[in-house]
Design an enzyme around this catalytic site. Structure first.
Site, PDB file in Angstrom:
ATOM      1  N   HIS A 191     -59.579 -46.749  13.453  1.00  0.00           N
ATOM      2  CA  HIS A 191     -58.520 -45.914  12.860  1.00  0.00           C
ATOM      3  C   HIS A 191     -58.706 -45.804  11.343  1.00  0.00           C
ATOM      4  O   HIS A 191     -58.488 -44.750  10.759  1.00  0.00           O
ATOM      5  CB  HIS A 191     -57.140 -46.481  13.201  1.00  0.00           C
ATOM      6  CG  HIS A 191     -56.836 -46.429  14.674  1.00  0.00           C
ATOM      7  ND1 HIS A 191     -57.032 -45.301  15.428  1.00  0.00           N
ATOM      8  CD2 HIS A 191     -56.375 -47.373  15.539  1.00  0.00           C
ATOM      9  CE1 HIS A 191     -56.694 -45.548  16.695  1.00  0.00           C
ATOM     10  NE2 HIS A 191     -56.298 -46.801  16.777  1.00  0.00           N
ATOM     11  N   GLU A 251     -59.263 -20.490  19.787  1.00  0.00           N
ATOM     12  CA  GLU A 251     -60.550 -20.810  20.411  1.00  0.00           C
ATOM     13  C   GLU A 251     -60.655 -22.334  20.463  1.00  0.00           C
ATOM     14  O   GLU A 251     -60.281 -23.025  19.510  1.00  0.00           O
ATOM     15  CB  GLU A 251     -61.703 -20.244  19.576  1.00  0.00           C
ATOM     16  CG  GLU A 251     -61.719 -18.741  19.500  1.00  0.00           C
ATOM     17  CD  GLU A 251     -61.945 -18.074  20.857  1.00  0.00           C
ATOM     18  OE1 GLU A 251     -62.725 -18.612  21.656  1.00  0.00           O
ATOM     19  OE2 GLU A 251     -61.315 -17.028  21.102  1.00  0.00           O
ATOM     20  N   LEU A 304     -55.053 -25.990  -0.169  1.00  0.00           N
ATOM     21  CA  LEU A 304     -55.208 -26.259   1.262  1.00  0.00           C
ATOM     22  C   LEU A 304     -53.883 -26.808   1.781  1.00  0.00           C
ATOM     23  O   LEU A 304     -53.296 -27.718   1.191  1.00  0.00           O
ATOM     24  CB  LEU A 304     -56.318 -27.299   1.492  1.00  0.00           C
ATOM     25  CG  LEU A 304     -56.572 -27.711   2.943  1.00  0.00           C
ATOM     26  CD1 LEU A 304     -57.158 -26.559   3.753  1.00  0.00           C
ATOM     27  CD2 LEU A 304     -57.533 -28.906   3.002  1.00  0.00           C
ATOM     28  N   ASP A 309     -59.966 -37.602  17.990  1.00  0.00           N
ATOM     29  CA  ASP A 309     -60.025 -38.579  19.082  1.00  0.00           C
ATOM     30  C   ASP A 309     -61.323 -39.388  19.037  1.00  0.00           C
ATOM     31  O   ASP A 309     -62.359 -38.887  18.596  1.00  0.00           O
ATOM     32  CB  ASP A 309     -59.899 -37.824  20.417  1.00  0.00           C
ATOM     33  CG  ASP A 309     -59.441 -38.731  21.540  1.00  0.00           C
ATOM     34  OD1 ASP A 309     -59.048 -39.882  21.263  1.00  0.00           O
ATOM     35  OD2 ASP A 309     -59.475 -38.287  22.702  1.00  0.00           O
TER      36      ASP A 309
HETATM   37  C1  IPE Z   1     -54.465 -37.546  21.391  1.00  0.00           C
HETATM   38  O1  IPE Z   1     -55.366 -38.537  21.698  1.00  0.00           O
HETATM   39  C2  IPE Z   1     -53.564 -37.994  20.282  1.00  0.00           C
HETATM   40  C3  IPE Z   1     -54.184 -38.136  18.960  1.00  0.00           C
HETATM   41  C4  IPE Z   1     -55.417 -37.859  18.657  1.00  0.00           C
HETATM   42  C5  IPE Z   1     -53.302 -38.599  17.935  1.00  0.00           C
HETATM   43  P1  IPE Z   1     -55.115 -39.609  22.856  1.00  0.00           P
HETATM   44  O2  IPE Z   1     -56.272 -40.505  22.857  1.00  0.00           O
HETATM   45  O3  IPE Z   1     -53.777 -40.225  22.669  1.00  0.00           O
HETATM   46  O4  IPE Z   1     -55.051 -38.681  24.151  1.00  0.00           O
HETATM   47  P2  IPE Z   1     -55.380 -39.045  25.677  1.00  0.00           P
HETATM   48  O5  IPE Z   1     -54.557 -40.254  26.028  1.00  0.00           O
HETATM   49  O6  IPE Z   1     -56.839 -39.319  25.762  1.00  0.00           O
HETATM   50  O7  IPE Z   1     -55.005 -37.822  26.445  1.00  0.00           O
HETATM   51  C1  IPE Z   2     -57.440 -41.225  18.259  1.00  0.00           C
HETATM   52  O1  IPE Z   2     -58.360 -42.180  18.627  1.00  0.00           O
HETATM   53  C2  IPE Z   2     -56.400 -41.754  17.300  1.00  0.00           C
HETATM   54  C3  IPE Z   2     -55.071 -41.961  17.885  1.00  0.00           C
HETATM   55  C4  IPE Z   2     -54.694 -41.583  19.072  1.00  0.00           C
HETATM   56  C5  IPE Z   2     -54.107 -42.661  17.050  1.00  0.00           C
HETATM   57  P1  IPE Z   2     -58.075 -43.122  19.880  1.00  0.00           P
HETATM   58  O2  IPE Z   2     -57.349 -44.330  19.419  1.00  0.00           O
HETATM   59  O3  IPE Z   2     -57.403 -42.362  20.963  1.00  0.00           O
HETATM   60  O4  IPE Z   2     -59.537 -43.532  20.309  1.00  0.00           O
HETATM   61  P2  IPE Z   2     -60.083 -43.674  21.784  1.00  0.00           P
HETATM   62  O5  IPE Z   2     -59.804 -42.372  22.484  1.00  0.00           O
HETATM   63  O6  IPE Z   2     -59.338 -44.798  22.405  1.00  0.00           O
HETATM   64  O7  IPE Z   2     -61.535 -43.938  21.617  1.00  0.00           O
HETATM   65 MG    MG Z   3     -58.075 -41.254  22.532  1.00  0.00          MG
END
Ligand code: IPE
Ligand code: IPE
Ligand code: MG
Length: 238
Positions: free
Chosen positions: A30, A203, A127, A13
């Protein structure tokens, strides 16, 4: 001996925030996120991790702006195609966890790429990498329940005889050990529909580092914390 996880699950995230903080478009985050994942693989192998599961696109992520969803799909197709040969050579076994059924929104070309990637890496053992794509934990559980219901309907199974092992076998992760450690980056402390069954006794480790910045050093910090944890599995330890 230091306690080591055999299976780590990652919620990658913070890609969007990483890009925005640099004045870039979210897609740049991304792309950097894909590089971070790829660069982490040798570190995982080196540290004896056998399974790594990465949350790449959730069932709920379809609700993002069209431009971002399209960008993510195009990026995924490109990466899975481009990196495949390297992954085959490096001994990585790939498996995709998610809804790739007829009804799913995943394109036909993507489904083909995914099938090919799983086939080409099927013999690899260094892996095991799971990519959660169009993945939702609730959807996975529902899917497993449906599969078992069909067996009951067909008279192959009696509802009362359903065991946790049978349920387990109907999940996308059938045959794999559960994650020992779940790492979520970017400071958020929630599961966001990620592996609700499989993480029952994992964990949890949360870090403020944004996913594109997560590297081998950050992994070592998480592993240090993990080594200090006392996993009890509901038992009493003396
Ligand atoms: C969870 O992240 C999904 C992925 C990392 C693919 P999100 O950014 O979508 O989750 P929320 O919306 O913060 O809960
Ligand atoms: C996680 O990063 C990747 C996906 C959910 C595809 P985010 O796109 O959720 O990045 P933030 O949380 O908006 O910074
Ligand atoms: Mg996110």
């Amino acid at each position: 001996m230091l306690k080591q996880p055999q299976h780590i699950a990652f919620i990658m995230d913070g890609n969007g925030r990483w890009a925005t903080a640099r004045g870039h478009k979210r897609m740049e985050g991304h792309k950097a996120g894909v590089d971070a994942l790829y660069n982490l693989l040798p570190a995982l192998v080196k540290r004896g991790v056998k399974y790594a599961t990465f949350y790449a696109f959730s069932s709920e992520n379809w609700g993002r702006p069209e431009e971002e969803v399209k960008g993510l799909m195009a990026l995924a197709e490109l990466v899975f195609k481009k990196e495949l040969k390297k992954l085959v050579k490096e001994g990585v076994r790939l498996k995709f966890l998610g809804d790739f059924s007829e009804k799913s929104k995943i394109s036909r070309s993507m489904k083909k790429i995914i099938q090919q990637a799983e086939f080409d890496t099927a013999e690899n053992t260094k892996l095991h990498v799971n990519i959660c794509f169009n993945y939702g934990g609730q959807q996975e559980l529902l899917n497993a329940a449906r599969e078992l219901c069909v067996k009951v309907e067909n008279g192959e199974l009696v509802a009362d005889d359903i065991t946790t092992d049978m349920f387990e076998a109907a999940l996308y992760t059938a045959g794999q050990p559960h994650p020992d450690l779940m790492i979520r980056t970017s400071g958020e402390q929630r599961l966001s529909n990620f592996l609700p069954w499989q993480l029952s006794y994992a964990e949890f480790y949360f870090t403020d580092i944004l996913w594109p910045d997560f590297d081998a050093n950050a992994l070592d910090d998480a592993l240090d914390k993990f080594a200090g944890r006392d996993r009890r599995f509901g038992l009493v330890k003396f």
